[in-house]
Design an enzyme around this catalytic site. Sequence first.
Site, PDB file in Angstrom:
ATOM      1  N   TYR A 157       0.852  -1.191   0.000  1.00  0.00           N
ATOM      2  CA  TYR A 157       0.000   0.000   0.000  1.00  0.00           C
ATOM      3  C   TYR A 157       0.891   1.244   0.000  1.00  0.00           C
ATOM      4  O   TYR A 157       1.471   1.618   1.011  1.00  0.00           O
ATOM      5  CB  TYR A 157      -0.917   0.020   1.216  1.00  0.00           C
ATOM      6  CG  TYR A 157      -1.974  -1.059   1.241  1.00  0.00           C
ATOM      7  CD1 TYR A 157      -2.247  -1.841   0.125  1.00  0.00           C
ATOM      8  CD2 TYR A 157      -2.728  -1.295   2.389  1.00  0.00           C
ATOM      9  CE1 TYR A 157      -3.214  -2.826   0.152  1.00  0.00           C
ATOM     10  CE2 TYR A 157      -3.704  -2.271   2.427  1.00  0.00           C
ATOM     11  CZ  TYR A 157      -3.944  -3.042   1.311  1.00  0.00           C
ATOM     12  OH  TYR A 157      -4.907  -4.023   1.345  1.00  0.00           O
ATOM     13  N   SER A 183     -13.539  -3.103   0.972  1.00  0.00           N
ATOM     14  CA  SER A 183     -14.436  -2.347   0.084  1.00  0.00           C
ATOM     15  C   SER A 183     -15.903  -2.545   0.475  1.00  0.00           C
ATOM     16  O   SER A 183     -16.743  -2.834  -0.384  1.00  0.00           O
ATOM     17  CB  SER A 183     -14.208  -2.722  -1.385  1.00  0.00           C
ATOM     18  OG  SER A 183     -12.903  -2.392  -1.790  1.00  0.00           O
ATOM     19  N   PRO A 184     -16.239  -2.393   1.753  1.00  0.00           N
ATOM     20  CA  PRO A 184     -17.601  -2.691   2.212  1.00  0.00           C
ATOM     21  C   PRO A 184     -18.646  -1.674   1.769  1.00  0.00           C
ATOM     22  O   PRO A 184     -19.840  -1.947   1.891  1.00  0.00           O
ATOM     23  CB  PRO A 184     -17.459  -2.703   3.737  1.00  0.00           C
ATOM     24  CG  PRO A 184     -16.338  -1.764   4.012  1.00  0.00           C
ATOM     25  CD  PRO A 184     -15.371  -1.983   2.875  1.00  0.00           C
ATOM     26  N   GLY A 226     -18.521  -0.472  -1.437  1.00  0.00           N
ATOM     27  CA  GLY A 226     -18.473  -0.529  -2.892  1.00  0.00           C
ATOM     28  C   GLY A 226     -17.636   0.542  -3.548  1.00  0.00           C
ATOM     29  O   GLY A 226     -17.979   1.057  -4.612  1.00  0.00           O
ATOM     30  N   ARG A 227     -16.500   0.876  -2.911  1.00  0.00           N
ATOM     31  CA  ARG A 227     -15.600   1.906  -3.453  1.00  0.00           C
ATOM     32  C   ARG A 227     -16.352   3.212  -3.694  1.00  0.00           C
ATOM     33  O   ARG A 227     -16.176   3.855  -4.723  1.00  0.00           O
ATOM     34  CB  ARG A 227     -14.907   1.401  -4.714  1.00  0.00           C
ATOM     35  CG  ARG A 227     -14.016   0.189  -4.460  1.00  0.00           C
ATOM     36  CD  ARG A 227     -13.198  -0.219  -5.670  1.00  0.00           C
ATOM     37  NE  ARG A 227     -12.217  -1.222  -5.300  1.00  0.00           N
ATOM     38  CZ  ARG A 227     -12.436  -2.539  -5.291  1.00  0.00           C
ATOM     39  NH1 ARG A 227     -13.610  -3.000  -5.673  1.00  0.00           N
ATOM     40  NH2 ARG A 227     -11.507  -3.388  -4.925  1.00  0.00           N
ATOM     41  N   PRO A 253     -14.863  -2.105 -14.341  1.00  0.00           N
ATOM     42  CA  PRO A 253     -16.132  -2.185 -15.089  1.00  0.00           C
ATOM     43  C   PRO A 253     -17.300  -1.451 -14.439  1.00  0.00           C
ATOM     44  O   PRO A 253     -18.187  -0.962 -15.161  1.00  0.00           O
ATOM     45  CB  PRO A 253     -16.398  -3.694 -15.160  1.00  0.00           C
ATOM     46  CG  PRO A 253     -15.041  -4.308 -15.095  1.00  0.00           C
ATOM     47  CD  PRO A 253     -14.249  -3.435 -14.159  1.00  0.00           C
ATOM     48  N   LEU A 290     -21.825   2.841  -2.392  1.00  0.00           N
ATOM     49  CA  LEU A 290     -22.822   2.641  -1.343  1.00  0.00           C
ATOM     50  C   LEU A 290     -22.707   3.730  -0.276  1.00  0.00           C
ATOM     51  O   LEU A 290     -22.674   3.454   0.919  1.00  0.00           O
ATOM     52  CB  LEU A 290     -22.650   1.247  -0.724  1.00  0.00           C
ATOM     53  CG  LEU A 290     -22.686   0.081  -1.715  1.00  0.00           C
ATOM     54  CD1 LEU A 290     -22.277  -1.216  -1.028  1.00  0.00           C
ATOM     55  CD2 LEU A 290     -24.083  -0.057  -2.331  1.00  0.00           C
ATOM     56  N   HIS A 296      -1.123 -12.074   0.797  1.00  0.00           N
ATOM     57  CA  HIS A 296      -1.959 -11.102   0.087  1.00  0.00           C
ATOM     58  C   HIS A 296      -2.594 -11.700  -1.167  1.00  0.00           C
ATOM     59  O   HIS A 296      -3.762 -11.447  -1.469  1.00  0.00           O
ATOM     60  CB  HIS A 296      -1.105  -9.885  -0.276  1.00  0.00           C
ATOM     61  CG  HIS A 296      -1.886  -8.634  -0.454  1.00  0.00           C
ATOM     62  ND1 HIS A 296      -1.304  -7.388  -0.431  1.00  0.00           N
ATOM     63  CD2 HIS A 296      -3.202  -8.407  -0.661  1.00  0.00           C
ATOM     64  CE1 HIS A 296      -2.235  -6.459  -0.614  1.00  0.00           C
ATOM     65  NE2 HIS A 296      -3.390  -7.062  -0.762  1.00  0.00           N
TER      66      HIS A 296
END
Length: 333
Positions: free
Chosen positions: A56, A206-207, A209-210, A233, A213, A127
């Site tokens: 990261y 990503s809870p 949805g980036r 996508p 949400l 990872h």
Amino acid sequence: MKTRSLGKNGPQVHPVGIGAMSFSNFYGPTNEAESHAILDTAMDAGVTHIDTANVYGMGTSETVIGSYLAAHPAAKDHFTIATKGGITRNPDGPGNIFDNSAQHLEAELEGSLKRLGVDAVDLYYVHRRDASLPIEEVTETLAALVKSGKAKAIGFSEIAPSSLRRAHAVHPVAAVQSEYSLSTRSPELGLVQTCAELGTALVAFSPVGRSLLTDTPLGFDAVQELAFLSSNPRFVEPNYSANIAAVKGLQSLASDMGISTAGLAIAWLLAQGDHVIPIPGTRSVAHFAQLLEGADRTLSGDDLAAIEKVLPVGWAHGDRYAPPQWNGPEKYC
């Protein structure tokens, strides 16, 4: 605050952790002061788990966490820290190379410990799996790191339920990390259930949805500035506009329930099992507060049915990854 276990016999942690990829510039520019402000807020709110990785920001995230721990000695006892190894950059071209060899994982853990300024991490993940090595052999390597005292528990990221069973037969796997949210529900086809059966925490990255949400999803122009999302996508047209339209129902429902959309998305995840631990990432203290609303909200059966009605399983337009981004995660359904 009801805590959750980071593995069958692991430490008790706050239901919501911190995904520290956002402490690098992956989702937009940030700096050490902004990341430290998130950690200050976490300390005050009782949030206890931090999830980072050696790649990261090529060590930036770990270094930022390490500088915070150095400046706040009490934080070393407050936080549980997970980091990861197993991904290395390809010196001959684009993309990543996955290396799960004992030599590589041991060396990368040493580097992580130095950047974090700690003697051991609470959880060390592979990872991404190196398909050339049996997962049993890799698990033995991780078990040796536990025996050495440099890691207290082990985990894997983005593996299939069958791989989890194979690894767990060698050594207890405290956690499996996977993308899981109202927009990515594939873990429900085996991973959620297998983790619950084995006593393995399912750490959901990503809870929200980036950003989809949330009350303020990333604008299309902002998406174009981010290498990962600009080719993802779900964030290219016409999918982007279709997804923005689809989440309006969740946003309206959240408003009616008196909670932020991000908080409702987190509350939904927490309702999927006591072993599920979301790790949202953010660069904003205000957004972090919205995310934490989810830990204070218990959803009823009627609430969950209402959420399912506005965002039924399979609602999202576009795959969660583009073909190059699928390099590494194990597909199992």
